[in-house]
Write a protein that holds these residues in place. Sequence first.
Motif, PDB file in Angstrom:
ATOM      1  N   TYR A  35       0.551  -0.638  -0.002  1.00  0.00           N
ATOM      2  CA  TYR A  35       0.221   0.085  -0.240  1.00  0.00           C
ATOM      3  C   TYR A  35       1.303   1.442   0.365  1.00  0.00           C
ATOM      4  O   TYR A  35       0.618   1.781  -0.410  1.00  0.00           O
ATOM      5  CB  TYR A  35      -0.706  -0.131   0.954  1.00  0.00           C
ATOM      6  N   GLY A  36       1.742   0.817   0.808  1.00  0.00           N
ATOM      7  CA  GLY A  36       2.779   2.070   0.672  1.00  0.00           C
ATOM      8  C   GLY A  36       3.741   2.504  -0.862  1.00  0.00           C
ATOM      9  O   GLY A  36       3.462   3.783  -1.090  1.00  0.00           O
ATOM     10  N   ASN A  42       0.739   6.952  -6.311  1.00  0.00           N
ATOM     11  CA  ASN A  42      -0.303   7.575  -7.276  1.00  0.00           C
ATOM     12  C   ASN A  42      -0.083   8.789  -6.730  1.00  0.00           C
ATOM     13  O   ASN A  42      -1.371   9.294  -6.061  1.00  0.00           O
ATOM     14  CB  ASN A  42      -1.526   6.386  -6.550  1.00  0.00           C
ATOM     15  N   LEU A  43       0.486   9.180  -6.746  1.00  0.00           N
ATOM     16  CA  LEU A  43       0.254  10.990  -6.135  1.00  0.00           C
ATOM     17  C   LEU A  43       0.661  11.285  -6.822  1.00  0.00           C
ATOM     18  O   LEU A  43       1.247  11.414  -7.857  1.00  0.00           O
ATOM     19  CB  LEU A  43       2.359  10.438  -5.209  1.00  0.00           C
ATOM     20  N   LEU A  44      -0.122  12.809  -7.095  1.00  0.00           N
ATOM     21  CA  LEU A  44      -0.485  13.626  -8.288  1.00  0.00           C
ATOM     22  C   LEU A  44       1.158  14.382  -8.224  1.00  0.00           C
ATOM     23  O   LEU A  44       1.704  14.702  -7.925  1.00  0.00           O
ATOM     24  CB  LEU A  44      -1.323  14.485  -8.025  1.00  0.00           C
ATOM     25  N   GLN A  70      -0.280  15.386  -3.349  1.00  0.00           N
ATOM     26  CA  GLN A  70      -1.204  13.824  -2.397  1.00  0.00           C
ATOM     27  C   GLN A  70      -1.928  12.451  -3.622  1.00  0.00           C
ATOM     28  O   GLN A  70      -1.778  12.823  -5.134  1.00  0.00           O
ATOM     29  CB  GLN A  70      -2.556  15.510  -2.792  1.00  0.00           C
ATOM     30  N   PRO A  71      -2.342  11.831  -2.641  1.00  0.00           N
ATOM     31  CA  PRO A  71      -2.216  10.621  -3.403  1.00  0.00           C
ATOM     32  C   PRO A  71      -3.444  10.985  -3.737  1.00  0.00           C
ATOM     33  O   PRO A  71      -4.548  12.124  -4.033  1.00  0.00           O
ATOM     34  CB  PRO A  71      -2.948  10.293  -2.216  1.00  0.00           C
ATOM     35  N   LEU A  72      -4.160  10.646  -5.164  1.00  0.00           N
ATOM     36  CA  LEU A  72      -4.773  10.980  -5.885  1.00  0.00           C
ATOM     37  C   LEU A  72      -6.253  10.544  -6.335  1.00  0.00           C
ATOM     38  O   LEU A  72      -6.934  11.038  -6.100  1.00  0.00           O
ATOM     39  CB  LEU A  72      -4.614   9.947  -7.250  1.00  0.00           C
ATOM     40  N   SER A  96     -10.879  14.840 -14.029  1.00  0.00           N
ATOM     41  CA  SER A  96     -10.688  14.429 -13.763  1.00  0.00           C
ATOM     42  C   SER A  96      -9.538  13.335 -13.980  1.00  0.00           C
ATOM     43  O   SER A  96      -8.673  14.122 -14.483  1.00  0.00           O
ATOM     44  CB  SER A  96     -11.120  13.338 -15.654  1.00  0.00           C
ATOM     45  N   LYS A  97     -10.094  12.110 -13.238  1.00  0.00           N
ATOM     46  CA  LYS A  97      -8.508  11.782 -12.625  1.00  0.00           C
ATOM     47  C   LYS A  97      -7.861  10.595 -13.641  1.00  0.00           C
ATOM     48  O   LYS A  97      -8.750   9.793 -14.149  1.00  0.00           O
ATOM     49  CB  LYS A  97      -8.733  10.617 -11.559  1.00  0.00           C
ATOM     50  N   SER A  98      -6.233  10.016 -14.303  1.00  0.00           N
ATOM     51  CA  SER A  98      -6.275   9.703 -15.158  1.00  0.00           C
ATOM     52  C   SER A  98      -5.213   8.622 -14.516  1.00  0.00           C
ATOM     53  O   SER A  98      -3.663   9.058 -13.706  1.00  0.00           O
ATOM     54  CB  SER A  98      -5.770   9.934 -15.356  1.00  0.00           C
ATOM     55  N   TYR A  99      -4.895   7.290 -14.047  1.00  0.00           N
ATOM     56  CA  TYR A  99      -4.134   6.721 -12.684  1.00  0.00           C
ATOM     57  C   TYR A  99      -3.516   6.141 -13.767  1.00  0.00           C
ATOM     58  O   TYR A  99      -3.571   5.838 -14.717  1.00  0.00           O
ATOM     59  CB  TYR A  99      -5.042   5.454 -12.152  1.00  0.00           C
ATOM     60  N   PRO A 100      -1.707   6.687 -13.293  1.00  0.00           N
ATOM     61  CA  PRO A 100      -1.600   6.469 -11.409  1.00  0.00           C
ATOM     62  C   PRO A 100      -1.504   7.972 -11.095  1.00  0.00           C
ATOM     63  O   PRO A 100      -1.984   7.610  -9.900  1.00  0.00           O
ATOM     64  CB  PRO A 100      -0.349   5.534 -11.555  1.00  0.00           C
ATOM     65  N   ASN A 101      -0.725   9.158 -11.569  1.00  0.00           N
ATOM     66  CA  ASN A 101      -0.476  10.255 -10.986  1.00  0.00           C
ATOM     67  C   ASN A 101      -0.910  11.102 -12.081  1.00  0.00           C
ATOM     68  O   ASN A 101      -0.109  12.828 -11.873  1.00  0.00           O
ATOM     69  CB  ASN A 101       1.230   9.614 -10.886  1.00  0.00           C
ATOM     70  N   GLN A 102      -2.090  11.022 -12.628  1.00  0.00           N
ATOM     71  CA  GLN A 102      -2.492  12.454 -13.269  1.00  0.00           C
ATOM     72  C   GLN A 102      -4.366  12.734 -13.517  1.00  0.00           C
ATOM     73  O   GLN A 102      -4.906  11.660 -12.528  1.00  0.00           O
ATOM     74  CB  GLN A 102      -1.954  12.199 -14.956  1.00  0.00           C
ATOM     75  N   ILE A 103      -4.354  14.346 -13.754  1.00  0.00           N
ATOM     76  CA  ILE A 103      -4.985  14.315 -13.482  1.00  0.00           C
ATOM     77  C   ILE A 103      -5.834  15.089 -14.941  1.00  0.00           C
ATOM     78  O   ILE A 103      -4.591  16.081 -15.553  1.00  0.00           O
ATOM     79  CB  ILE A 103      -5.940  15.835 -12.966  1.00  0.00           C
TER      80      ILE A 103
END
Length: 257
Positions: A35-36, A42-44, A70-72, A96-103
């Motif tokens: 998880y860590g 997954n930080l923006l 910040q975590p997405l 909108s969120k775009s995983y792992p680390n974009q909006i």
Amino acid sequence: MIPSKHSYTLHIKSFLPLLVFVLVLITLSALSLTYGAYSQHNLLSEANVYGNQSMGRQRLQDLLEAHYNQPLSEIDIPYMQSKFMVFPLIRDVKISKSYPNQINIHLRESNPIAYLRLDKFYCYGDDGRLLPLPDKGMIYNLPILSGISGRPTNKIAEDFVNTTADSLRDILTLIRKDYPSIYTDISEISFQKNKHVELVSALYGTLVRLGPTETIEEKLAILNEFNRAKEKGKTIGEYEYIDIRFKHQLIVKERNS
């Protein structure tokens, strides 16, 4: 001595709770590490902005910097959208969120129809609202509404109450809809003291006298036909002014060579 089968089974059972505890501990530790690592991954770190003309780099940075790293999964999208909507030139925003680390940020901006020249320059919305200039200044290819006296008494993003500005906005709305080639070539439009409408060509600086608002549609049709005819020969830039105020008569003055 070799223990009996019965005594061996009892020995294993005595260690079973400890074995379960160790396995659970190992599992939880592995999940925690996973998880860590997932959270760190997954930080923006990137925001993709689409449809932006009016907002400068500093304004965008101020809006986004609190959300970076910040975590997405924890980013409050409605709150972020509301912060963008504070700027009056933004009419709508979708994030909108775009995983792992974009909006992804899609902006729909207000649609100014002109610039207003008052105590300073403003944008004038097609809905009659007084709007600020974009952060980068007068970047839009818009005509200037001049000859409008006074300072604005209303706040930015409120309706601008002025009958002269309203009339010119109606005329510009008509021109933009029916004669877009004329609209994109207007650098300035104004009412003169006799309440006649005049405009100036952005490309050539030619003055066009259209006359009163009552006949404005007829005069615009004449100007449009004149422009189309000139495309085959001269341009309106070869004239100092074009006067369409009089019925069945078009007066032009050529520039001095």
